[in-house]
Design an enzyme around this catalytic site. Structure first.
Site, short mmCIF file in Angstrom:
data_model
loop_
_atom_site.label_atom_id
_atom_site.label_comp_id
_atom_site.label_asym_id
_atom_site.label_seq_id
_atom_site.Cartn_x
_atom_site.Cartn_y
_atom_site.Cartn_z
CB CYS A 16 -60.41 -14.28 -22.49
SG CYS A 16 -61.56 -14.58 -23.86
N GLY A 42 -55.28 -13.15 -25.80
CA GLY A 42 -56.38 -12.78 -26.69
C GLY A 42 -56.03 -11.57 -27.51
CG ASN A 117 -59.72 -16.93 -18.96
OD1 ASN A 117 -59.94 -17.50 -20.03
ND2 ASN A 117 -58.66 -17.20 -18.21
N GLY A 118 -62.90 -18.14 -19.90
CA GLY A 118 -63.38 -19.51 -19.82
C GLY A 118 -64.52 -19.75 -20.78
CB CYS A 251 -56.41 -25.50 -18.05
SG CYS A 251 -55.85 -25.72 -19.75
CE1 TYR A 257 -48.33 -21.45 -28.07
CE2 TYR A 257 -50.71 -21.47 -27.81
CZ TYR A 257 -49.58 -21.02 -28.46
OH TYR A 257 -49.69 -20.14 -29.51
CG ASP A 361 -46.87 -25.41 -28.33
OD1 ASP A 361 -48.07 -25.70 -28.40
OD2 ASP A 361 -46.34 -24.58 -29.08
CB CYS A 453 -58.74 -29.73 -16.85
SG CYS A 453 -59.77 -30.02 -18.31
CB CYS A 456 -57.01 -31.15 -24.97
SG CYS A 456 -55.64 -30.73 -23.88
#
Length: 485
Positions: A16, A42, A117-118, A251, A257, A361, A453, A456
């Site tokens: 977001c 978003g 946001n999160g 992140c 990206y 990406d 972080c 992923c």
């Protein structure tokens, strides 16, 4: 309806975007401009809440900022010198107007609006306890748990109640909160989600990215630090840090990206980092080829870096139309298939007979990569080599990114050879995790202090995942019961 942007459908979607202004008459107009700059984060819904010194005013709408917040009548109905806004891509909660932010409630202390946001990774557990104690929820958004925790806190001041609420939640958050006393902006202790602060004359501005400051003509001041709360009353500002010090873990996908390439994230140019990733990819995964072609638009900076490092010419082998909306009505499968080419089409004269390197990406499910490779084959490419400007995405995100469940991630179920076969490429390679860190100015990824972080890619989650673990435990118990039966 047909989605005519197939190259975007298989990407990880941004969480977001949030934007807030304090101390500027007509603040809502600035917020609307800021949200335009954050639209990429978003595209499902948008909302703005303002405060005129006496009353809060809110406008929410499904769809883009443009068309919903660009009329004088709409902005005129949002008076006041304080305002905050939100653009949404849902990661928690259904797609419905009741989940569109900012969320607002009347507390004992007065109005309370929050833009988030999160993702709160223990929201379901907290929600169940709050409902047991009598709370009545009006949305399915994880963000609403914050409002109820503030409302039910036993602390005296609003700030202390807010801090008490934050200490009960896990996960990732960048928040802008509006109360009659002023505005509060904060980041989670690890700084997983971004938030920056700027100034425009005497007004204070907060935004998810620096590009939103640029659009409104504001000066970038600094990042809101991980674990910091910035309290603004009018044009006066102070800061508190209620959490113990921990090593930040922003992140890493913001540079890969999510963020716009013209943004600065943690003092690093997103565009420059993406070029550096492409250069590192060329060093790690060279290939003999005639052309380097980016997958529009996110693959462009990395493709430039790959071309510069490898010496292979950069060309626009896929042309994107900027005049086609996301959807249109169609009568059948044949038209649905043809509609894909309305948004992106191969530059056939350039590609025919050439060995091409495609730069993207990421690979999520792999369906997009398959379509792109097929497009190159149909345009007459002699060879198609795929190079990805991030490591294989093997794990789901629980911090505000819309990620498929792990079983649907191609890299979680296929090795490199099987992935190459799946997308029908002549070769496939990803930048290594150490290569990604090198592009960010690190020597390599430290197992003990990673600095970002990157869960992923690595599965190394920096916080507890209470809701996920509880769900997994329930699912495992159900399986055991089924076996016993």
């Amino acid at each position: 309806m047909l989605t005519t942007n197939p190259f975007d459908d298989d990407h990880l979607h941004e969480e977001c975007g949030i934007f807030g202004v304090s101390g500027s008459e007509g603040a809502a107009a600035l917020v609307a401009l800021g949200l335009h700059a954050l639209q990429h984060r978003g595209q499902e819904a948008a909302g703005i809440t303002s405060f005129d010194g006496h009353h809060f005013h809110t406008k929410k709408a499904m769809g883009h900022v443009a068309g919903n917040f660009d009329s004088e009548a709409v902005i005129g109905a949002l008076p006041g010198s304080v305002a905050c806004g939100h653009v949404r891509y849902s990661t928690t909660g259904e797609t419905a107007l009741r989940n569109v932010q900012p969320l607002y409630a009347e507390l004992a202390s007065g109005g309370f609006a929050v833009a988030h946001n999160g993702n709160i990774s223990n929201a379901m557990k907290v929600r169940r306890e709050l409902i047991r104690r009598g709370s009545i929820f009006q949305s399915t958004s994880d963000t609403e748990t914050i409002i109820h925790l503030v409302a039910t806190s036993n602390y005296r001041t609003l700030l202390d109640r807010f801090i008490d609420a934050l200490k009960q939640i896990e996960g990732a958050y960048a928040l802008i909160v509006m109360t009659p006393e002023g505005m509060i902006a904060c980041r989670d202790p690890l700084g997983i989600r971004p938030l920056v602060m700027g100034k425009l004359n005497d007004s204070i501005i907060f935004a998810s990215e620096t590009v939103a400051l640029d659009v409104v003509g504001a000066e970038f001041v600094r990042d809101v630090e991980p674990g910091e709360l910035v309290i603004v009353q009018g044009t006066e500002m102070r800061s508190v840090r209620p959490f113990g010090p921990v090593a930040p873990r922003p992140c890493i996908f913001e540079w890969v990206y999510f963020s716009r390439p013209d943004s600065i994230v943690d003092d690093q140019s997103v565009y420059s980092v993406r070029k550096a990733i492409g250069q590192q990819l060329a060093i790690e995964a060279p290939v003999e080829a005639d052309l380097v072609i980016p997958v529009p638009d996110s693959g462009v900076p990395a493709a430039i870096g790959y071309a510069q490092e490898s010496g292979i010419p950069f060309e626009l082998g896929i042309i994107r139309s900027h005049y086609v909306g996301r959807t249109f009505i169609q009568p059948g499968d044949k038209v649905r298939h043809l509609g894909v080419k309305l948004k992106h089409n191969a530059n056939r004269a350039l590609i025919k007979g050439k060995r091409v390197v495609l730069i993207d990406d990421s690979i999520v499910r792999g369906t997009t990569s398959l379509k792109i490779v097929q497009m190159m084959r149909e345009a007459g490419a002699a060879e198609v080599h795929m190079r990805i400007a991030s490591p294989p995405t093997k794990h789901s995100c629980f911090y505000g990114v819309d990620t498929p469940e792990r079983a649907k991630l191609l890299a979680a179920t296929h090795d490199l050879g099987a992935m190459t076969d799946f997308i029908h490429a002549d070769s496939l390679a990803f930048v290594t995790i150490d290569g990604l860190y090198k592009a960010l100015g690190k020597s390599e990824r430290s197992q003990y202090r990673p600095g970002y972080c990157d869960a992923c890619f690595t599965g190394d989650y920096p916080t507890a995942l209470t809701d996920h673990d509880d769900t997994a435990a329930v699912d495992q118990f159900a399986m055991l019961e089924e076996r016993v039966a």
